[in-house]
Design a protein around this motif. Structure first.
Motif, mmCIF file in Angstrom:
data_model
loop_
_atom_site.group_PDB
_atom_site.id
_atom_site.type_symbol
_atom_site.label_atom_id
_atom_site.label_comp_id
_atom_site.label_asym_id
_atom_site.label_seq_id
_atom_site.Cartn_x
_atom_site.Cartn_y
_atom_site.Cartn_z
ATOM 1 N N PRO A 106 0.839 -1.206 0.000
ATOM 2 C CA PRO A 106 0.000 0.000 0.000
ATOM 3 C C PRO A 106 0.877 1.260 0.000
ATOM 4 O O PRO A 106 2.032 1.208 0.427
ATOM 5 N N THR A 107 0.254 2.395 -0.492
ATOM 6 C CA THR A 107 -1.176 2.448 -0.773
ATOM 7 C C THR A 107 -1.488 1.887 -2.152
ATOM 8 O O THR A 107 -0.685 2.025 -3.074
ATOM 9 N N LYS A 108 -2.684 1.280 -2.274
ATOM 10 C CA LYS A 108 -3.062 0.695 -3.546
ATOM 11 C C LYS A 108 -4.569 0.503 -3.592
ATOM 12 O O LYS A 108 -5.255 0.644 -2.575
ATOM 13 N N LEU A 109 -5.074 0.167 -4.797
ATOM 14 C CA LEU A 109 -6.513 -0.029 -4.977
ATOM 15 C C LEU A 109 -6.926 -1.480 -4.765
ATOM 16 O O LEU A 109 -8.106 -1.761 -4.607
ATOM 17 N N ARG A 110 -6.002 -2.393 -4.812
ATOM 18 C CA ARG A 110 -6.242 -3.826 -4.547
ATOM 19 C C ARG A 110 -7.051 -4.476 -5.668
ATOM 20 O O ARG A 110 -8.278 -4.498 -5.654
ATOM 21 N N PHE A 111 -6.325 -5.002 -6.636
ATOM 22 C CA PHE A 111 -6.921 -5.675 -7.782
ATOM 23 C C PHE A 111 -6.825 -7.194 -7.625
ATOM 24 O O PHE A 111 -5.920 -7.716 -6.986
ATOM 25 N N GLN A 199 -4.239 18.619 -18.988
ATOM 26 C CA GLN A 199 -4.312 17.489 -18.058
ATOM 27 C C GLN A 199 -4.024 17.906 -16.614
ATOM 28 O O GLN A 199 -4.253 17.115 -15.691
ATOM 29 N N PHE A 200 -3.565 19.132 -16.407
ATOM 30 C CA PHE A 200 -3.091 19.522 -15.086
ATOM 31 C C PHE A 200 -4.219 19.544 -14.051
ATOM 32 O O PHE A 200 -3.961 19.456 -12.843
ATOM 33 N N HIS A 201 -5.464 19.627 -14.508
ATOM 34 C CA HIS A 201 -6.587 19.660 -13.573
ATOM 35 C C HIS A 201 -6.631 18.417 -12.691
ATOM 36 O O HIS A 201 -7.168 18.454 -11.574
ATOM 37 N N TYR A 202 -6.091 17.305 -13.171
ATOM 38 C CA TYR A 202 -6.091 16.087 -12.356
ATOM 39 C C TYR A 202 -5.410 16.318 -11.005
ATOM 40 O O TYR A 202 -5.806 15.744 -9.985
ATOM 41 N N PHE A 203 -4.373 17.150 -10.993
ATOM 42 C CA PHE A 203 -3.588 17.341 -9.778
ATOM 43 C C PHE A 203 -4.322 18.142 -8.706
ATOM 44 O O PHE A 203 -3.855 18.215 -7.566
ATOM 45 N N SER A 204 -5.439 18.730 -9.072
ATOM 46 C CA SER A 204 -6.218 19.490 -8.084
ATOM 47 C C SER A 204 -7.337 18.659 -7.476
ATOM 48 O O SER A 204 -8.072 19.151 -6.614
ATOM 49 N N GLU A 205 -7.467 17.407 -7.898
ATOM 50 C CA GLU A 205 -8.549 16.570 -7.396
ATOM 51 C C GLU A 205 -8.183 15.955 -6.049
ATOM 52 O O GLU A 205 -7.069 15.473 -5.860
ATOM 53 N N SER A 206 -9.123 15.975 -5.134
ATOM 54 C CA SER A 206 -8.886 15.448 -3.784
ATOM 55 C C SER A 206 -9.622 14.138 -3.525
ATOM 56 O O SER A 206 -9.428 13.512 -2.484
ATOM 57 N N ASP A 207 -10.470 13.715 -4.466
ATOM 58 C CA ASP A 207 -11.136 12.416 -4.362
ATOM 59 C C ASP A 207 -11.658 12.019 -5.734
ATOM 60 O O ASP A 207 -11.688 12.834 -6.660
ATOM 61 N N PHE A 208 -12.041 10.752 -5.877
ATOM 62 C CA PHE A 208 -12.639 10.294 -7.129
ATOM 63 C C PHE A 208 -13.433 9.024 -6.852
ATOM 64 O O PHE A 208 -13.217 8.341 -5.842
ATOM 65 N N MET A 209 -14.347 8.721 -7.751
ATOM 66 C CA MET A 209 -15.161 7.521 -7.625
ATOM 67 C C MET A 209 -14.514 6.387 -8.407
ATOM 68 O O MET A 209 -14.095 6.568 -9.557
ATOM 69 N N PHE A 210 -14.421 5.220 -7.776
ATOM 70 C CA PHE A 210 -13.887 4.048 -8.459
ATOM 71 C C PHE A 210 -14.696 2.827 -8.051
ATOM 72 O O PHE A 210 -14.778 2.474 -6.880
ATOM 73 N N ARG A 211 -15.334 2.220 -9.032
ATOM 74 C CA ARG A 211 -16.154 1.032 -8.818
ATOM 75 C C ARG A 211 -17.189 1.237 -7.714
ATOM 76 O O ARG A 211 -17.378 0.409 -6.823
ATOM 77 N N ARG A 213 -17.251 3.382 -5.224
ATOM 78 C CA ARG A 213 -16.863 3.886 -3.904
ATOM 79 C C ARG A 213 -16.001 5.141 -4.043
ATOM 80 O O ARG A 213 -15.290 5.314 -5.037
ATOM 81 N N LEU A 214 -16.098 5.999 -3.054
ATOM 82 C CA LEU A 214 -15.342 7.241 -3.050
ATOM 83 C C LEU A 214 -13.938 6.996 -2.508
ATOM 84 O O LEU A 214 -13.783 6.489 -1.396
#
Length: 295
Positions: A106-111, A199-211, A213-214
């Motif tokens: 970790p840290t990881k998403l666990r596949f 693409q630089f907007h990605y670096f301002s993100e503090s969370d995202f949805m994946f499968r 879950r937040l």
């Protein structure tokens, strides 16, 4: 003060009048000020650069060798953005996650075995979660192997003017041979914004949805100081707490690098102090005495 040589600048106008409110209650930096350093001297390094001109506004040990930790992933993303730009991949491209990638600590998403991740989600996972499994999967996909990808990372570093950086992996996990400097990380931070503004907007993100879950991030500088819009944090035991921070408001664009702090909180306090110092009208002529944390 010396000048760094960033890539050709793409002119962008940023206005944030709220910055005036933020700074209104802050005293300007006196001619002789004390700046508390949140790290032992052998780990600490810092630099502040005006990203519009390349002018160095502050530095301590900025060319000393340090471990990058997850700041490494900035270069992983640089090469992924290049692949997007060239059409080699799209944001919908599925990146397979090998057993080797999935086995990273970790840290990881666990596949699970045989799973994959689309490029758009991979970018968010690397930026927000600093997911080691995803970084390795990207390296294997783009480079054929992580070893070959790391060689490409180092070659790209030289092209960008990062003269003292050697990459050994895509994630920043411990490797005695993987080294960088605060100056080189500033060069990379500027290059990411200037080469890939879309693409630089990605670096301002503090969370995202994946499968469904937040997934929350841990770059607490986002939302803490008006004008901070990225970029990346990092930590391994050997490096201490690292960060590259982009500040962009009221016509000012700074890249702030702090390496080797004792905690995320102390690191963030130090970054904020460096931003305030650099925005002060007297910053160029200020004498700054550094007070190091006790060993």
């Amino acid at each position: 003060m010396s000048n760094l040589r960033p890539l050709p600048l793409i002119q962008r106008v940023f206005a944030a009048l709220a910055l005036l409110v933020l700074l209104a209650g802050c005293a300007t930096t006196p001619p002789d000020s004390v700046l508390a350093v949140p790290a032992p001297a052998q780990k600490y390094a810092a630099i502040v650069v005006d990203a519009r001109t390349g002018k160095q506004l502050f530095e301590v040990s900025s060319t000393a060798q340090r471990y990058p930790a997850s700041l490494t992933k900035m270069m992983t993303l640089y090469l992924l953005f290049e692949a997007l730009e060239s059409g080699r991949v799209s944001k919908q491209t599925q990146i397979p996650v090998s057993d080797n990638a999935a086995s990273q600590p970790p840290t990881k998403l666990r596949f699970r075995r045989g799973e994959s991740i689309d490029v758009d989600s991979a970018i968010r996972a690397i930026v927000v979660k600093s997911a080691n499994d995803v970084a390795v999967a990207v390296g294997e996909y783009l480079g054929g192997s992580e070893v070959q990808f790391a060689a490409t990372m180092t070659s790209k570093a030289r092209q960008l003017g990062m003269t003292s950086t050697i990459f050994r992996n895509a994630s920043g996990l411990p490797d005695d041979g993987q080294m960088t400097t605060a100056r080189d990380m500033a060069v990379l931070g500027m290059a990411l914004r200037q080469r890939f503004p879309q693409q630089f907007h990605y670096f301002s993100e503090s969370d995202f949805m994946f499968r469904g879950r937040l997934v929350r991030g841990h770059n607490d500088m986002l939302g803490r100081v008006r004008g901070v819009d990225g970029i990346k944090t990092g930590y391994i035991r050997a490096s201490g707490f690292n960060i590259v921070t982009s500040y962009n408001a009221d016509g000012r664009n700074l890249i702030v690098v702090v390496m080797g702090a004792d905690s995320a909180r102390q690191r963030n306090d130090h970054v904020e102090a460096l931003i305030q110092r650099s925005l002060s009208p007297t910053a160029d002529g200020a004498k700054t005495r550094l007070m190091f944390a006790e060993q």
